[in-house]
Scaffold this active site. Sequence first.
Site, mmCIF file in Angstrom:
data_model
loop_
_atom_site.group_PDB
_atom_site.id
_atom_site.type_symbol
_atom_site.label_atom_id
_atom_site.label_comp_id
_atom_site.label_asym_id
_atom_site.label_seq_id
_atom_site.Cartn_x
_atom_site.Cartn_y
_atom_site.Cartn_z
ATOM 1 N N ASP A 115 0.842 -1.191 0.000
ATOM 2 C CA ASP A 115 0.000 0.000 0.000
ATOM 3 C C ASP A 115 0.880 1.245 0.000
ATOM 4 O OD1 ASP A 115 -2.477 1.271 -0.027
ATOM 5 O OD2 ASP A 115 -2.501 1.502 2.144
ATOM 6 N N TYR A 117 1.131 5.779 -0.583
ATOM 7 C CA TYR A 117 0.760 7.016 0.132
ATOM 8 C C TYR A 117 0.918 8.146 -0.871
ATOM 9 C CZ TYR A 117 0.949 9.667 4.651
ATOM 10 O OH TYR A 117 0.720 10.465 5.758
ATOM 11 N N HIS A 122 -3.526 14.087 0.918
ATOM 12 C CA HIS A 122 -3.720 13.179 2.050
ATOM 13 C C HIS A 122 -2.500 13.198 2.984
ATOM 14 C CE1 HIS A 122 -4.795 9.690 4.430
ATOM 15 N NE2 HIS A 122 -3.648 9.125 4.119
ATOM 16 N N ARG A 131 1.407 15.720 13.196
ATOM 17 C CA ARG A 131 2.658 16.407 13.576
ATOM 18 C C ARG A 131 2.454 17.911 13.476
ATOM 19 N NH1 ARG A 131 4.006 12.496 10.001
ATOM 20 N NH2 ARG A 131 4.212 14.044 8.335
ATOM 21 N N GLU A 187 -10.144 4.077 4.045
ATOM 22 C CA GLU A 187 -9.234 4.767 3.145
ATOM 23 C C GLU A 187 -9.720 4.488 1.731
ATOM 24 O OE1 GLU A 187 -5.075 3.992 4.136
ATOM 25 O OE2 GLU A 187 -5.234 5.505 5.715
ATOM 26 N N GLU A 189 -9.306 4.153 -1.916
ATOM 27 C CA GLU A 189 -8.098 3.923 -2.707
ATOM 28 C C GLU A 189 -8.404 3.242 -4.035
ATOM 29 O OE1 GLU A 189 -4.703 2.260 -0.774
ATOM 30 O OE2 GLU A 189 -5.215 3.055 1.209
ATOM 31 N N ASP A 221 -8.992 0.478 2.372
ATOM 32 C CA ASP A 221 -7.960 0.051 3.317
ATOM 33 C C ASP A 221 -8.419 0.447 4.729
ATOM 34 O OD1 ASP A 221 -5.575 -0.636 4.540
ATOM 35 O OD2 ASP A 221 -4.588 1.245 4.008
ATOM 36 N N ARG A 225 -7.260 3.787 13.648
ATOM 37 C CA ARG A 225 -6.314 4.887 13.862
ATOM 38 C C ARG A 225 -5.672 4.872 15.245
ATOM 39 N NH1 ARG A 225 -5.239 5.897 8.731
ATOM 40 N NH2 ARG A 225 -7.062 6.592 7.566
ATOM 41 N N GLN A 228 -3.100 2.053 15.174
ATOM 42 C CA GLN A 228 -2.038 2.514 14.267
ATOM 43 C C GLN A 228 -1.153 3.565 14.933
ATOM 44 O OE1 GLN A 228 -3.672 4.307 10.719
ATOM 45 N NE2 GLN A 228 -1.677 4.804 9.849
ATOM 46 N N TYR A 232 2.876 2.418 15.299
ATOM 47 C CA TYR A 232 3.541 2.580 13.997
ATOM 48 C C TYR A 232 4.996 3.034 14.070
ATOM 49 C CZ TYR A 232 3.466 7.709 13.560
ATOM 50 O OH TYR A 232 3.700 9.053 13.716
ATOM 51 N N LYS A 241 -3.928 -2.032 10.380
ATOM 52 C CA LYS A 241 -4.407 -2.121 9.010
ATOM 53 C C LYS A 241 -4.541 -3.551 8.495
ATOM 54 C CE LYS A 241 -2.806 2.394 7.476
ATOM 55 N NZ LYS A 241 -3.872 2.814 6.555
ATOM 56 N N THR A 245 -8.712 -5.683 4.277
ATOM 57 C CA THR A 245 -8.680 -4.739 3.169
ATOM 58 C C THR A 245 -9.703 -5.232 2.159
ATOM 59 O OG1 THR A 245 -6.300 -4.434 3.500
ATOM 60 C CG2 THR A 245 -7.212 -3.658 1.409
ATOM 61 N N THR A 334 -4.671 6.544 0.316
ATOM 62 C CA THR A 334 -5.900 7.329 0.362
ATOM 63 C C THR A 334 -5.885 8.427 -0.691
ATOM 64 O OG1 THR A 334 -5.952 6.974 2.729
ATOM 65 C CG2 THR A 334 -7.397 8.704 1.870
ATOM 66 N N GLU A 348 -9.451 12.605 8.100
ATOM 67 C CA GLU A 348 -9.355 13.922 7.451
ATOM 68 C C GLU A 348 -10.704 14.641 7.453
ATOM 69 O OE1 GLU A 348 -6.732 13.671 3.648
ATOM 70 O OE2 GLU A 348 -7.417 11.654 4.130
HETATM 71 MN MN MN Z 1 -3.922 2.871 2.838
#
Ligand code: MN
Length: 405
Positions: A115, A117, A122, A131, A187, A189, A221, A225, A228, A232, A241, A245, A334, A348
């Site tokens: 997968d 990004y 996104h 962050r 997500e 996708e 996906d 959260r 994750q 992560y 995740k 899927t 995403t 989001e």
């Molecule tokens: Mn994904």
Amino acid sequence: MTEDFGRFTLPFCSFVVPGEDHPRVGVGVDTDILDLTTAAAIVVPDHEELFAAGTLDSFLAAGFEDWEAVRYALTEWLGTEPIEGPTHEHVVDHHLVPADSVELRMPFAVSDYVDFYASEEHASNLGKILRPGQEPLTPNWKHLPIGYHGRAGTVVASGTPIVRPQGQRRTPEGGVVFGPTVRLDIETELGFVVGTGSTMGEPVGLADFDRHVFGICLLNDWSARDIQGWEYAPLGPFLGKSFATSISPWIVPLAALSQARVHAPERTTQLLPYLDDATAEPWGLDLHFEASLNGSIISRPPYAGMYWTPAQMLAHMTVNGASLHTGDLYGSGTISGPSPDQRGSLIELSWNGQEPIKLDDGSTRTFLEDGDTVTITATAAGPGGQTLYLGAVEGTIVPNIEHSR
Ligand code: MN
């Protein structure tokens, strides 16, 4: 939901007739399915054996020339107008079944699942949320398509119930607890299905993308959260995740997207030669996605703005010498556009849960509740101003059994 594929898309599926056990390969024709496992003897006699097992695996492995030959023959038999004439009536009509009368299955065996990004919007949104106060994009983002290896064995067909995953998460007070996720997300996708494998040690260049990738599917996906966010660092996504899927049961050939191909957005950072697509065939795709929650449209992400193309993702995935295999699946990441109603995930859309979204029934959501159904569909431009329907991927959240007793 009645799905109408017209006569140009010609997507492939695997289906089972009620009361039977053995799967058949199907081709979407208007709102019907052409049973290619039985019709192949007449429609594509030189390729009959590729469809005998009832899944797409043999056909995917056959390669570009066979994909082209089968599509050409199907186009000849089906035409772009409703089937007419005694030949077609007696031969092809006999093998058409209404799509809503059969059960669609996983169309192929997933080999590896990766997968990416690839959406700048996104990645920027996630950067701002996770962050705050720092540069939204990490320093590597415009130099390479960031990705991770997911779990092939839990890729499931549309309609498969999604059990709310459980795991560790951090509490706002800094403690660690265990239980069902409270931040279950989607997500939106696009998935790419590899047909022809490659040799270890031999990277696949940008120009060979369509020799290896047969087609696309829609992909959700599912992401926990809270799990994750705790797990992560520093190795990336894992249990948040890998629980499920979902993919659409229809695989749309790249050949059907000829009118939807566009140039990717302008590159603002010089790319290394193996990723530099300034003079390469364009593999941006002008696809229009729609994500719905319990029937309310929550987002309309545009694919055309994706920074990294599927050809670049494939080139990057193999540049170290890793080989491709028939049935490899990779996701775009995403899809999010620049405006708030084009964001392809709930984290989001609700801005990390701070701004609940409103559904048509008056209820609100930040993340998914048990019983929620998410449906993702997409369309593309086709020949002669047609709009091509590309299928749907749907899933309903069911409670975590251990914790709902
Ligand atoms: Mn994904």
